[in-house]
Design a protein around this motif. Structure first.
Motif, PDB file in Angstrom:
ATOM      1  N   ALA A 102      31.817  46.710  40.431  1.00  0.00           N
ATOM      2  CA  ALA A 102      32.956  46.049  41.074  1.00  0.00           C
ATOM      3  C   ALA A 102      34.008  45.657  40.040  1.00  0.00           C
ATOM      4  CB  ALA A 102      32.474  44.822  41.835  1.00  0.00           C
ATOM      5  N   ILE A 103      33.575  45.073  38.945  1.00  0.00           N
ATOM      6  CA  ILE A 103      34.512  44.667  37.885  1.00  0.00           C
ATOM      7  C   ILE A 103      35.267  45.881  37.352  1.00  0.00           C
ATOM      8  CG2 ILE A 103      34.609  43.771  35.518  1.00  0.00           C
ATOM      9  CD1 ILE A 103      32.370  41.801  36.340  1.00  0.00           C
ATOM     10  N   LEU A 104      34.556  46.999  37.187  1.00  0.00           N
ATOM     11  CA  LEU A 104      35.201  48.222  36.711  1.00  0.00           C
ATOM     12  C   LEU A 104      36.252  48.701  37.709  1.00  0.00           C
ATOM     13  CD1 LEU A 104      35.010  50.219  34.331  1.00  0.00           C
ATOM     14  CD2 LEU A 104      33.322  51.514  35.673  1.00  0.00           C
ATOM     15  N   ALA A 105      35.918  48.637  39.002  1.00  0.00           N
ATOM     16  CA  ALA A 105      36.892  49.036  40.029  1.00  0.00           C
ATOM     17  C   ALA A 105      38.131  48.160  39.967  1.00  0.00           C
ATOM     18  CB  ALA A 105      36.244  48.940  41.414  1.00  0.00           C
ATOM     19  N   PHE A 106      37.939  46.869  39.813  1.00  0.00           N
ATOM     20  CA  PHE A 106      39.068  45.934  39.807  1.00  0.00           C
ATOM     21  C   PHE A 106      39.935  46.101  38.564  1.00  0.00           C
ATOM     22  CE2 PHE A 106      36.199  42.783  42.316  1.00  0.00           C
ATOM     23  CZ  PHE A 106      36.345  43.553  43.466  1.00  0.00           C
ATOM     24  N   ALA A 107      39.308  46.425  37.433  1.00  0.00           N
ATOM     25  CA  ALA A 107      40.075  46.593  36.188  1.00  0.00           C
ATOM     26  C   ALA A 107      40.969  47.814  36.236  1.00  0.00           C
ATOM     27  CB  ALA A 107      39.110  46.678  34.999  1.00  0.00           C
ATOM     28  N   ARG A 108      40.631  48.778  37.078  1.00  0.00           N
ATOM     29  CA  ARG A 108      41.358  50.051  37.106  1.00  0.00           C
ATOM     30  C   ARG A 108      42.426  50.114  38.193  1.00  0.00           C
ATOM     31  NH1 ARG A 108      36.194  54.135  36.131  1.00  0.00           N
ATOM     32  NH2 ARG A 108      36.051  53.801  33.865  1.00  0.00           N
ATOM     33  N   ALA A 109      42.470  49.124  39.072  1.00  0.00           N
ATOM     34  CA  ALA A 109      43.425  49.166  40.183  1.00  0.00           C
ATOM     35  C   ALA A 109      44.356  47.958  40.089  1.00  0.00           C
ATOM     36  CB  ALA A 109      42.678  49.164  41.519  1.00  0.00           C
ATOM     37  N   PRO A 110      45.646  48.149  40.263  1.00  0.00           N
ATOM     38  CA  PRO A 110      46.561  47.009  40.193  1.00  0.00           C
ATOM     39  C   PRO A 110      46.390  46.084  41.388  1.00  0.00           C
ATOM     40  CG  PRO A 110      47.732  49.006  40.810  1.00  0.00           C
ATOM     41  CD  PRO A 110      46.346  49.427  40.456  1.00  0.00           C
ATOM     42  N   ALA A 111      46.489  44.799  41.136  1.00  0.00           N
ATOM     43  CA  ALA A 111      46.487  43.768  42.180  1.00  0.00           C
ATOM     44  C   ALA A 111      47.020  42.499  41.547  1.00  0.00           C
ATOM     45  CB  ALA A 111      45.097  43.545  42.759  1.00  0.00           C
ATOM     46  N   ASP A 112      47.357  41.522  42.369  1.00  0.00           N
ATOM     47  CA  ASP A 112      47.854  40.251  41.850  1.00  0.00           C
ATOM     48  C   ASP A 112      46.732  39.285  41.498  1.00  0.00           C
ATOM     49  OD1 ASP A 112      50.751  40.738  42.188  1.00  0.00           O
ATOM     50  OD2 ASP A 112      50.226  40.841  44.310  1.00  0.00           O
ATOM     51  N   TRP A 113      45.600  39.392  42.212  1.00  0.00           N
ATOM     52  CA  TRP A 113      44.510  38.429  42.040  1.00  0.00           C
ATOM     53  C   TRP A 113      43.158  39.109  42.171  1.00  0.00           C
ATOM     54  CZ3 TRP A 113      46.035  33.723  40.481  1.00  0.00           C
ATOM     55  CH2 TRP A 113      47.341  33.330  40.777  1.00  0.00           C
ATOM     56  N   THR A 114      42.153  38.496  41.547  1.00  0.00           N
ATOM     57  CA  THR A 114      40.759  38.901  41.701  1.00  0.00           C
ATOM     58  C   THR A 114      39.975  37.695  42.199  1.00  0.00           C
ATOM     59  OG1 THR A 114      40.931  40.451  39.843  1.00  0.00           O
ATOM     60  CG2 THR A 114      38.715  39.824  40.555  1.00  0.00           C
ATOM     61  N   LEU A 115      39.323  37.834  43.345  1.00  0.00           N
ATOM     62  CA  LEU A 115      38.500  36.764  43.899  1.00  0.00           C
ATOM     63  C   LEU A 115      37.038  37.150  43.734  1.00  0.00           C
ATOM     64  CD1 LEU A 115      40.417  36.142  47.258  1.00  0.00           C
ATOM     65  CD2 LEU A 115      40.772  35.068  45.053  1.00  0.00           C
ATOM     66  N   LEU A 116      36.273  36.317  43.037  1.00  0.00           N
ATOM     67  CA  LEU A 116      34.854  36.588  42.779  1.00  0.00           C
ATOM     68  C   LEU A 116      34.001  35.493  43.391  1.00  0.00           C
ATOM     69  CD1 LEU A 116      34.831  37.614  38.997  1.00  0.00           C
ATOM     70  CD2 LEU A 116      34.960  39.122  40.988  1.00  0.00           C
TER      71      LEU A 116
END
Length: 420
Positions: free
Chosen positions: A124-138
């Motif tokens: 999941a972290i790898l997916a989030f690091a590779r896609a642009p977004a404004d926020w990450t909610l964990l």
């Protein structure tokens, strides 16, 4: 139908003999092999707690998206499909992307031991690091201090109400469990603190003081209440008059307060109304309106995944507010939970509990064990061979009943899959 990701997930289950083994060494090792994607995430909001963290995350996400921003989100467990755990820039991860990420993490990890939750968190972290977004909610999986998600430097943390749960892993007293939850606090990073027992709050405050982490505490720095069918939130910057949360139950008022406090702290108060009106979070007192179960019974059928005594109390309070109808429970629970403690606050409302085992779960209580727990809580109870059989029985013997399927997110997931 078995998918590519299902095949990989089955393989990953065999990489560590223990399902739960709370250390961070394996996660740090794999993330280093993957070139530290945890350092390249959009700003992180990290959420821990015993009850309400998932609902709070859902409301924060709805609020940020209502303010025109995009969010990655990681939650657990899933209900119907693993893909529910990973939402990339607002959309559930696709099958091809999930399979590719899981295989990449599997290759990087090699034959080294790692738990299923740890390696899927890294994916999941790898997916989030590779896609642009404004926020990450964990959302924390279990505890906080040694949870696989606790590898980030967040912009904001949230600690939802802490109560007794997972004692075998987190400790057998409320202060010990609170210390594990407070492990997500980081130096100088603000934390929204939901309603807490005094013993838990003392631990959180002590940990925050040592880290110089500013706390925004319910009942001190912010207040929330239902007034005249509205949600009223107040902090030092002023009062907000909002719709009640879309998620049902009095306990969702406190969760809504945490979400609004978080949006205020992030400078995104303009999203507060969307947080109330747009949030979706399945199996939290969810009414089933379609599917074979509904067609089989004229009664209204509800689904809830709460599974500890605090969740039982919140559920009882919410049910008491619904229009009066005879209440029958269809209940299945894991053997790691305090089943009688969960059932006790519900007992005064219940005509009868129909006990089932959870299909496909090695740690399920048997129907007979669930019956025993229900009787210890003061309920009439009987065994049923399945949810379908229990619902059909209630439909015949108590056609005007309200049916609540409850006791476990795993049971809820089974129901959502089988009911379409």
């Amino acid at each position: 139908m078995t998918t590519g990701s299902d095949v990989v997930l089955d393989r990953l289950m065999s990489l560590h003999p223990k399902v739960i083994d709370l250390v961070l060494d394996r996660v740090h090792r794999l993330l280093a092999t993957l070139d530290h994607p945890e350092t390249r995430l959009p700003p992180v909001i990290h959420i821990a707690g015993t009850n309400g963290k998932g609902s709070t995350l859902a409301m924060i996400r709805a609020g940020l998206e209502g303010a025109g921003e995009t969010c990655h989100a990681y939650t657990s467990p899933h209900l119907a499909r693993f893909h529910e755990r990973i939402r990339v820039a607002g959309s559930l991860i696709g099958e091809a992307d999930l399979t590719r990420l899981l295989e990449e993490c599997e290759t990087a990890n090699g034959a080294d031991p790692i738990t299923y939750f740890e390696i899927t968190t890294c994916a999941a972290i790898l997916a989030f690091a590779r896609a642009p977004a404004d926020w990450t909610l964990l959302e924390v999986g279990l505890g906080g201090r040694l949870d696989a998600t606790n590898v980030v430097n967040p912009r904001l943390t949230v600690i939802a109400p802490v109560s007794m749960d997972h004692e075998a892993f987190l400790g057998d007293t409320l202060p010990r469990i609170a210390a594990e939850k407070a492990g997500i606090l980081k130096p100088g990073v603000p934390c929204i603190v939901g309603p807490q027992d005094e013993a838990a709050l003392e631990v959180i405050e002590y940990r925050a003081a040592r880290l110089n982490a500013p706390l925004l505490i319910h009942g001190q720095h912010w207040h929330v209440a239902e007034e005249d069918g509205r949600l009223v939130f107040q902090d030092e910057t002023g009062l907000m008059d909002l719709p009640l949360p879309r998620l049902i139950g009095a306990h969702q008022v406190a969760n809504a307060g945490m979400a609004v406090a978080a949006l205020r702290a992030l400078g995104r108060a303009r999203g507060a109304e969307a947080a109330m009106t747009r949030a979706e979070w399945p199996a939290r007192l969810q009414r089933l309106r379609t599917g074979p179960l509904v067609r089989a019974a004229p009664a209204d059928i509800w689904l809830d995944g709460g599974h500890n005594p605090a969740a039982g109390a919140a559920l009882a309070e919410a049910l008491a507010r619904l229009p009066a109808r005879p209440l029958h429970l269809v209940c299945g629970m894991l053997n790691t939970k305090d089943a009688t403690g969960y059932m006790r606050p519900l007992a005064p409302l219940v005509e009868q509990l129909h006990a089932v085992s959870i299909p496909g779960e090695a740690n399920t209580l048997s129907a007979a064990q669930t019956v025993a727990a229900a009787r210890a809580a003061g309920m009439r109870a009987a065994e049923a061979s399945s949810v379908d059989v229990a619902v059909e029985r209630i439909a015949v013997t108590a056609p005007e009943a309200r049916i609540l399927i409850c006791g476990s997110l795993y049971l809820a997931g089974h129901v959502l899959r089988s009911n379409g």
